[in-house]
Design a protein around this motif. Structure first.
Motif, PDB file in Angstrom:
ATOM      1  N   TYR B 287       0.835  -1.206   0.000  1.00  0.00           N
ATOM      2  CA  TYR B 287       0.000   0.000   0.000  1.00  0.00           C
ATOM      3  C   TYR B 287       0.869   1.255   0.000  1.00  0.00           C
ATOM      4  N   ILE B 291       1.633   5.026  -2.792  1.00  0.00           N
ATOM      5  CA  ILE B 291       1.920   6.438  -2.508  1.00  0.00           C
ATOM      6  C   ILE B 291       3.288   6.815  -3.073  1.00  0.00           C
ATOM      7  N   TYR B 294       3.036   7.448  -6.844  1.00  0.00           N
ATOM      8  CA  TYR B 294       2.451   8.747  -7.202  1.00  0.00           C
ATOM      9  C   TYR B 294       3.385   9.896  -6.847  1.00  0.00           C
ATOM     10  N   GLY B 336      -1.211   8.899   4.256  1.00  0.00           N
ATOM     11  CA  GLY B 336      -2.474   9.270   3.600  1.00  0.00           C
ATOM     12  C   GLY B 336      -2.521  10.765   3.333  1.00  0.00           C
ATOM     13  N   LEU B 339      -0.169  11.816   0.436  1.00  0.00           N
ATOM     14  CA  LEU B 339      -0.692  11.584  -0.915  1.00  0.00           C
ATOM     15  C   LEU B 339      -1.762  12.626  -1.255  1.00  0.00           C
ATOM     16  N   LEU B 340      -2.625  12.955  -0.289  1.00  0.00           N
ATOM     17  CA  LEU B 340      -3.653  13.967  -0.549  1.00  0.00           C
ATOM     18  C   LEU B 340      -3.007  15.314  -0.873  1.00  0.00           C
TER      19      LEU B 340
END
Lengths: 303, 364
Positions: B287, B291, B294, B336, B339-340
């Motif tokens: 997972y 990230i 990206y 998280g 990545l946002l």
């Protein structure tokens, strides 16, 4: 109680987390948005509800807070995927990771703690029926989820709101040309989906298995997304799919207690394996998916 | 004037901004650090201690930096494979499962042949692991190409199944009989271990293989016709179709490459720092690598940098758990939000903000 009675009695409760989350995602996808963060939104709602119920806030407050928090986290998705037109797949994954992280962070000091579930309410007469009687003895949230299913079905079937949501998902350019606020409708749909995922998580953590364990959502958010495909974006079929998964997860429980000589890991994988198989069967009918699919799913809207 | 007309609008740029492309990852990192520091302060932690443990300590000593390099390897392998698929718009998010299958396949050699010796063992384990990962990803490819099923959902479900398969093996047929009932296999023999690179550290040759594969990924994507076809398929599927590029072949290739790389990473983990098959072989590498891919802009060179950064954060998170009493889940929250933040920052590669001209009417 034999296995068949056991499954009839427990199916709807087991199905409720799937159902609530899938109904939310159904509305989101009908509006043309793909939010893959459901697993994280559920985990976030689950921990919020658990903490509130654990500290004596009561189930009602727990559910309300879980719904509000789910909606708020999904609005972060809306801001980035709809506001900044970011890739919806990546944004959804990021929200999922964030939600699961927040859930583990907040839930750390509650590991293995328990709360009280909700009492069951029976329908007089029906609940005394042989074999299927257990179907009519459910807690209040299950009954309300059934009402929500009906309400969403009716919204899409009969109301202008439903029509606008579908128009925005099918052909956003045309919907915009007629004067509908495409982004506004999509943001509202995403917030609704987040609320439903939050409620689904709350049901899992404070009613269905009222015990906190990190990772307790265990893929149910992903199965909920798959259910929308199984249901070919139709409310009634999504409901049937959720019932099927409720039954499957109970079957793996029932098989473990009856001492069937199968590895428990195989039984735990059953919901995932069924998802993979059903997904293959439904998707192979390309005509069916084309007929009911949402034309602009996952595509950003630009004027 | 309504509220919405006060908000800025995104306007498409004439051409993609190179400046924004290069600035997006560091800016996103800075934003994520600030956001998370705010969270730690709310949680009552000392932000200075967290910054020191999370961001500085991994680089302050050779021993902790070597641990960063050790963690870079698997992220680098997986993210390079995933990025090729993501560019072709094939969203394989099941690298976690492909990693697990790689570890299982690789472990078969030392578990079935514990007496075997020779220099051939660890290379065969890596190869077998890569094949295992590719086979597992091949299921997703079959479901996507032949059955038209969504690869995101299938690959994710297969990861959950892979975890159960691992538990089955470790609690059943592959459990170490002298392991006090722990869910783990026997310790592997010496020849099943990838040779270490620097004496006194756990960094091993697999990091070099990961770097070599990064170079290969760069050549494949930038120079080869096949890589070009994949990218066209991702950017303009219709055009790719007219040009006779098969969508099915692109999906197969993307998934097999992704599975091969993730399987290799899983094999290198059991044949490297772990030395046995364990229940906790992966700490979410599959997972995290999404990230990393990206954040590296889906570019082979960018990914080398982003995997190092992500590995450092992960080691820093372990440090912060001890020295600043930060729960390990904080690392996932950080990932998280990172990545946002990146997805927001990268929007400015293609768009610029245009503020409404409120002053236009006032007399000048």
């Amino acid at each position: 109680m034999n296995a068949v009675e056991f499954i009839f009695a427990g199916m709807l409760a087991a199905a409720t987390p799937f159902l609530l989350a899938a109904l939310g995602e159904l509305v989101v996808e009908r509006a043309g948005v793909l939010n893959l963060g459901v697993e994280g939104l559920m985990a976030f709602g689950a921990v919020i509800a658990f903490i509130i119920v654990y500290h004596g806030g009561g189930h009602f407050l727990g559910f309300v807070a879980a719904g509000v928090c789910g909606a708020l986290l999904s609005l972060v998705f809306a801001l980035i995927a709809l506001g900044f037109r970011a890739n919806q797949v990546a944004t959804g994954l990021a929200i999922g990771i964030l939600g699961q992280g927040l859930s583990a962070l907040f839930g750390k000091s509650y590991e293995s703690m328990t709360v009280k579930g909700l009492p069951k309410i029976g329908i007089p007469g029906l609940s005394d029926l042989p074999v299927v009687g257990g179907l009519f003895v459910q807690d209040i949230v299950v009954w309300l989820s059934l009402l929500a299913t009906l309400a969403i079905w009716a919204t899409f079937a009969f109301t202008k709101t439903g029509l606008v949501i579908r128009a925005v998902g099918e052909n956003p350019k045309a919907a915009h040309a007629i004067g509908y606020p495409v982004i506004g409708v999509r943001v509202a749909a995403v917030a609704f989906g987040g609320m439903m995922a939050g409620l689904a998580g709350a049901y899992a953590s404070v009613v269905y298995t009222p015990l906190w364990a990190d990772g307790m959502i265990a893929g149910r958010g992903w199965i909920a997304i798959a259910l929308v495909v199984f249901g070919t974006w139709l409310t009634g079929r999504v409901f049937l799919g959720a019932c099927l998964f409720g039954a499957v997860s109970l079957m793996s429980l029932a098989a473990q207690t009856t001492g069937l000589d199968l590895p428990s890991q195989l039984l735990s994988s059953l919901p995932y394996l069924v998802t993979i198989i059903v997904l293959g069967i439904i998707s192979a009918d390309r005509r069916l998916l084309k007929l009911n699919g949402v034309a602009s799913l996952g595509e950003p809207f630009e004027r | 004037m309504s509220m919405t007309s006060l908000l800025p609008t995104l306007v498409r740029r004439e051409r993609a901004s190179l400046k924004a492309t290069l600035l997006a990852p560091p800016l996103a990192l800075a934003a994520a650090i600030l956001l998370n520091l705010g969270l730690y302060v709310l949680m009552g932690r000392d932000p200075a201690a967290v910054v020191h443990a999370l961001l500085l300590e991994p680089f302050l000593s050779w021993s902790s930096f070597s641990e960063v390099l050790l963690k870079t390897g698997p992220l680098l392998f997986i993210a390079q494979g995933l990025a090729i698929g993501f560019r072709a718009k094939v969203f394989n998010i099941g690298a976690e499962g492909q990693f697990i299958l790689g570890a299982i396949f690789a472990s078969a050699i030392p578990i079935w042949f514990p007496q075997a010796a020779g220099g051939w063992i660890w290379p065969s384990m890596l190869l077998l692991g890569a094949i295992g990962g590719a086979l597992w990803a091949g299921i997703t490819a079959f479901w996507r190409v032949r059955l038209n099923a969504n690869e995101i959902l299938v690959s994710l479900m297969l990861s959950l199944v892979a975890a159960q398969l691992l538990y089955y093996l470790l609690l059943g047929p592959w459990k170490d009989p002298n392991g006090f009932n722990f869910p783990q296999s026997v310790m592997f023999q010496y020849d099943a271990m990838v040779p270490t690179l620097f004496a006194g550290t756990r960094v091993n040759v697999s990091l070099l293989i990961a770097l070599a594969l990064s170079l290969a990924a760069w050549i494949f994507m930038q120079k080869s016709f096949m890589g070009y076809k994949l990218q066209v398929g991702g950017l303009a599927p219709r055009a790719a179709g007219y040009a006779g590029f098969s969508e099915g072949r692109a999906i197969w290739l993307s998934l097999l490459i992704g599975g091969f790389a993730a399987g290799l990473a899983g094999a290198a983990e059991v044949a490297g720092p772990l030395g046995q098959l364990q229940r906790s072989i992966s700490t979410g590498y599959g997972y995290s690598a999404i990230i990393v891919a990206y954040l590296g802009g889906l570019h082979p060179i960018g990914i080398v940098v982003s995997s190092l950064v992500m590995a450092a954060i992960s080691i820093g998170g372990d440090n912060a758990m001890v020295s600043a009493n930060l729960p390990i889940a904080a690392v996932r929250v950080f990932q998280g939000s990172l990545l946002l933040a990146y997805l927001v920052a990268v929007a400015f590669v293609r768009y610029r903000l245009e503020w409404p001209q409120i002053t236009a009417r006032s007399p000048s």
